[in-house]
Scaffold this motif. Structure first.
Motif, PDB file in Angstrom:
ATOM      1  N   HIS A 138      30.420  48.362  37.038  1.00  0.00           N
ATOM      2  CA  HIS A 138      31.489  48.093  36.066  1.00  0.00           C
ATOM      3  C   HIS A 138      30.935  48.317  34.652  1.00  0.00           C
ATOM      4  CE1 HIS A 138      34.764  46.640  33.873  1.00  0.00           C
ATOM      5  NE2 HIS A 138      34.257  45.448  33.599  1.00  0.00           N
ATOM      6  N   ILE A 139      31.304  49.455  34.083  1.00  0.00           N
ATOM      7  CA  ILE A 139      30.742  49.852  32.783  1.00  0.00           C
ATOM      8  C   ILE A 139      31.832  49.973  31.715  1.00  0.00           C
ATOM      9  CG2 ILE A 139      29.230  51.555  31.644  1.00  0.00           C
ATOM     10  CD1 ILE A 139      28.176  52.297  34.426  1.00  0.00           C
ATOM     11  N   ALA A 140      33.104  50.114  32.147  1.00  0.00           N
ATOM     12  CA  ALA A 140      34.202  50.233  31.169  1.00  0.00           C
ATOM     13  C   ALA A 140      34.208  49.015  30.260  1.00  0.00           C
ATOM     14  CB  ALA A 140      35.547  50.328  31.886  1.00  0.00           C
ATOM     15  N   SER A 141      34.320  49.255  28.983  1.00  0.00           N
ATOM     16  CA  SER A 141      34.361  48.145  28.035  1.00  0.00           C
ATOM     17  C   SER A 141      34.802  48.686  26.697  1.00  0.00           C
ATOM     18  CB  SER A 141      32.969  47.537  27.901  1.00  0.00           C
ATOM     19  OG  SER A 141      33.013  46.419  27.061  1.00  0.00           O
ATOM     20  N   PRO A 142      35.560  47.887  25.951  1.00  0.00           N
ATOM     21  CA  PRO A 142      35.829  48.341  24.584  1.00  0.00           C
ATOM     22  C   PRO A 142      34.501  48.380  23.847  1.00  0.00           C
ATOM     23  CG  PRO A 142      36.572  46.094  24.912  1.00  0.00           C
ATOM     24  CD  PRO A 142      36.092  46.576  26.234  1.00  0.00           C
ATOM     25  N   PHE A 143      34.187  49.453  23.165  1.00  0.00           N
ATOM     26  CA  PHE A 143      32.885  49.570  22.499  1.00  0.00           C
ATOM     27  C   PHE A 143      33.124  50.122  21.097  1.00  0.00           C
ATOM     28  CE2 PHE A 143      28.584  51.866  22.272  1.00  0.00           C
ATOM     29  CZ  PHE A 143      27.936  50.713  21.866  1.00  0.00           C
TER      30      PHE A 143
ATOM     31  N   VAL B  38      37.659  43.244  21.298  1.00  0.00           N
ATOM     32  CA  VAL B  38      36.465  43.422  22.125  1.00  0.00           C
ATOM     33  C   VAL B  38      36.363  42.362  23.232  1.00  0.00           C
ATOM     34  CG1 VAL B  38      33.952  43.649  22.107  1.00  0.00           C
ATOM     35  CG2 VAL B  38      35.270  44.402  20.140  1.00  0.00           C
ATOM     36  N   VAL B  39      36.356  41.073  22.811  1.00  0.00           N
ATOM     37  CA  VAL B  39      36.055  40.009  23.788  1.00  0.00           C
ATOM     38  C   VAL B  39      37.131  39.917  24.872  1.00  0.00           C
ATOM     39  CG1 VAL B  39      35.598  37.549  24.088  1.00  0.00           C
ATOM     40  CG2 VAL B  39      34.718  38.751  22.076  1.00  0.00           C
ATOM     41  N   GLU B  40      38.410  39.868  24.442  1.00  0.00           N
ATOM     42  CA  GLU B  40      39.484  39.693  25.433  1.00  0.00           C
ATOM     43  C   GLU B  40      39.535  40.808  26.462  1.00  0.00           C
ATOM     44  OE1 GLU B  40      43.297  38.758  23.733  1.00  0.00           O
ATOM     45  OE2 GLU B  40      42.427  37.019  22.718  1.00  0.00           O
ATOM     46  N   PRO B  41      39.601  42.085  26.010  1.00  0.00           N
ATOM     47  CA  PRO B  41      39.644  43.139  27.032  1.00  0.00           C
ATOM     48  C   PRO B  41      38.386  43.178  27.899  1.00  0.00           C
ATOM     49  CG  PRO B  41      39.758  44.088  24.814  1.00  0.00           C
ATOM     50  CD  PRO B  41      39.793  42.614  24.661  1.00  0.00           C
ATOM     51  N   ALA B  42      37.225  42.868  27.308  1.00  0.00           N
ATOM     52  CA  ALA B  42      35.993  42.890  28.115  1.00  0.00           C
ATOM     53  C   ALA B  42      36.038  41.802  29.187  1.00  0.00           C
ATOM     54  CB  ALA B  42      34.771  42.713  27.219  1.00  0.00           C
ATOM     55  N   LEU B  43      36.459  40.566  28.777  1.00  0.00           N
ATOM     56  CA  LEU B  43      36.519  39.463  29.746  1.00  0.00           C
ATOM     57  C   LEU B  43      37.598  39.701  30.793  1.00  0.00           C
ATOM     58  CD1 LEU B  43      36.077  36.250  27.544  1.00  0.00           C
ATOM     59  CD2 LEU B  43      34.508  37.186  29.244  1.00  0.00           C
ATOM     60  N   LYS B  44      38.778  40.095  30.294  1.00  0.00           N
ATOM     61  CA  LYS B  44      39.905  40.339  31.227  1.00  0.00           C
ATOM     62  C   LYS B  44      39.536  41.441  32.212  1.00  0.00           C
ATOM     63  CE  LYS B  44      44.261  38.641  30.324  1.00  0.00           C
ATOM     64  NZ  LYS B  44      44.279  37.914  29.068  1.00  0.00           N
ATOM     65  N   GLY B  45      38.940  42.500  31.689  1.00  0.00           N
ATOM     66  CA  GLY B  45      38.579  43.636  32.534  1.00  0.00           C
ATOM     67  C   GLY B  45      37.602  43.219  33.616  1.00  0.00           C
ATOM     68  N   THR B  46      36.569  42.448  33.218  1.00  0.00           N
ATOM     69  CA  THR B  46      35.565  42.008  34.204  1.00  0.00           C
ATOM     70  C   THR B  46      36.229  41.106  35.249  1.00  0.00           C
ATOM     71  OG1 THR B  46      33.896  42.152  32.498  1.00  0.00           O
ATOM     72  CG2 THR B  46      33.297  40.918  34.458  1.00  0.00           C
ATOM     73  N   GLN B  47      37.144  40.239  34.754  1.00  0.00           N
ATOM     74  CA  GLN B  47      37.861  39.357  35.682  1.00  0.00           C
ATOM     75  C   GLN B  47      38.675  40.191  36.682  1.00  0.00           C
ATOM     76  OE1 GLN B  47      40.280  36.525  33.519  1.00  0.00           O
ATOM     77  NE2 GLN B  47      41.501  36.131  35.336  1.00  0.00           N
ATOM     78  N   HIS B  48      39.372  41.215  36.170  1.00  0.00           N
ATOM     79  CA  HIS B  48      40.187  42.050  37.065  1.00  0.00           C
ATOM     80  C   HIS B  48      39.327  42.807  38.070  1.00  0.00           C
ATOM     81  CE1 HIS B  48      43.559  41.957  33.849  1.00  0.00           C
ATOM     82  NE2 HIS B  48      43.673  40.979  34.713  1.00  0.00           N
TER      83      HIS B  48
END
Ligand SMILES: NC(=O)c1ccc[n+]([C@@H]2O[C@H](COP(=O)([O-])OP(=O)(O)OC[C@H]3O[C@@H](n4cnc5c(N)ncnc54)[C@H](OP(=O)(O)O)[C@@H]3O)[C@@H](O)[C@H]2O)c1
Length: 274
Positions: free
Chosen positions: A82-87, A100-110
């Motif tokens: 899992h490498i996708a992340s807002p950067f 940054v934080v919300e999409p990264a956390l939500k994405g990892t959760q999903h």
């Protein structure tokens, strides 16, 4: 279909596209997610890889913010990278929490929710976030810093070693926990300049360090906040990268090679843009 399929998220990105390439070079089957398959320009290197390794790379659309987005791409996979992340570069972020934080956390959760639903997945590799200053070598070769460089020190690693480390973390039996990927010592800006000057033969690349007081005054012009400067000026440090050497068997290539390849790729991007 089950078996040794790897899922790589954010495959259009810098690190993930190298992971995809290295997996394909090892003969593996890869599922890769991108935000838009229609955006042919952004995924050109992945389309090229599909041609080079026919039948080995399947592309899927997935968004970090969309629940269940990763369910289909993950079907039949045994490893998830899992490498996708807002950067973003720090000074371009307006609302860090939202961008940054919300999409990264939500994405990892999903992604982890999809893992829970999928019995074939045995290993999950996550990439973490770093703070990164505006592209230092681009500023150097672009000539913006011809008067001199700040006394800054950087932990540096070649993206190819980062990609290898992801794969070794999934495949080598001793790997576990977290790894710092970087050369064992930070490297000074002035040293980067010296190496780049010898690679490019450009007289616009500086030889000297600028006094800290002057750097603080010109910080806003360089896109660097006072807080960032206080935490980063004149602070060389050592990095304990032994776990990456001993467990992941990473061999860090010389900085000269990384910078020479970086310069070649910058030059070719420049010539394509004109
Ligand atoms: N580059 C470095 O120096 C470095 C070093 C250490 C760690 N990291 C970390 O490694 C990770 C990847 O870095 P990178 O340099 O490869 O970044 P990158 O080139 O910007 O790639 C990020 C990827 O994430 C995707 N992405 C962003 N937002 C998304 C969303 N809402 N839904 C789905 N996909 C989304 C992007 O897709 P699009 O193409 O559609 O935008 C892109 O494929 C980040 O967590 C970064 O902090 C980077």
């Amino acid at each position: 279909m089950t078996g040794n399929i790897s899922l790589v998220t954010g495959a259009s990105g810098f690190i993930a596209s190298h992971v995809v390439q290295q997996l394909l070079e090892k003969g593996e089957q890869v599922h890769a997610t991108v935000r838009s398959i229609k955006n042919k320009k952004k995924i050109k290197n992945l389309l090229d890889m599909q041609k080079r390794w026919p039948g080995k790379l399947t592309l899927f659309e997935a968004d970090l913010l969309a629940a269940s987005s990763f369910d289909t791409p993950m079907k039949g996979c045994s490893v998830v990278y899992h490498i996708a992340s807002p950067f973003f570069i720090e000074n371009k972020i307006r609302d860090g929490q939202k961008e940054v934080v919300e999409p990264a956390l939500k994405g990892t959760q999903h992604v982890l929710e999809a893992v829970q639903k999928n019995e074939t997945v045995k290993i999950v590799i996550l990439t973490s976030i770093i703070h990164y200053p505006p592209s230092i070598s681009t500023q150097l070769v672009g000539g913006q810093l011809f008067l001199g460089v700040p006394d800054m020190w950087f932990a540096i690693v070649d993206v190819r070693e980062v990609a290898t480390a992801h794969i070794q973390a999934a495949q080598l039996p001793d790997s576990h926990g977290r790894y710092i990927l970087a050369d064992g010592k930070t490297r000074g800006f002035v040293e980067l300049a010296r190496i780049l000057r010898s690679i490019t033969q450009s007289s616009r690349i500086p030889k000297n360090t600028v006094p800290n007081a002057l750097v603080r005054l010109s910080g806003p012009l360089l896109g660097l906040s006072q807080k960032w400067l206080k935490l980063n000026l004149s602070i060389p440090f050592d990095i304990d990268n032994r776990p990456s050497l001993e467990q992941l068997k990473i061999v860090y290539r010389p900085l000269e090679e990384t910078l020479a390849d970086h310069y070649r790729s910058w030059k070719s991007a420049q010539s394509l843009a004109h």
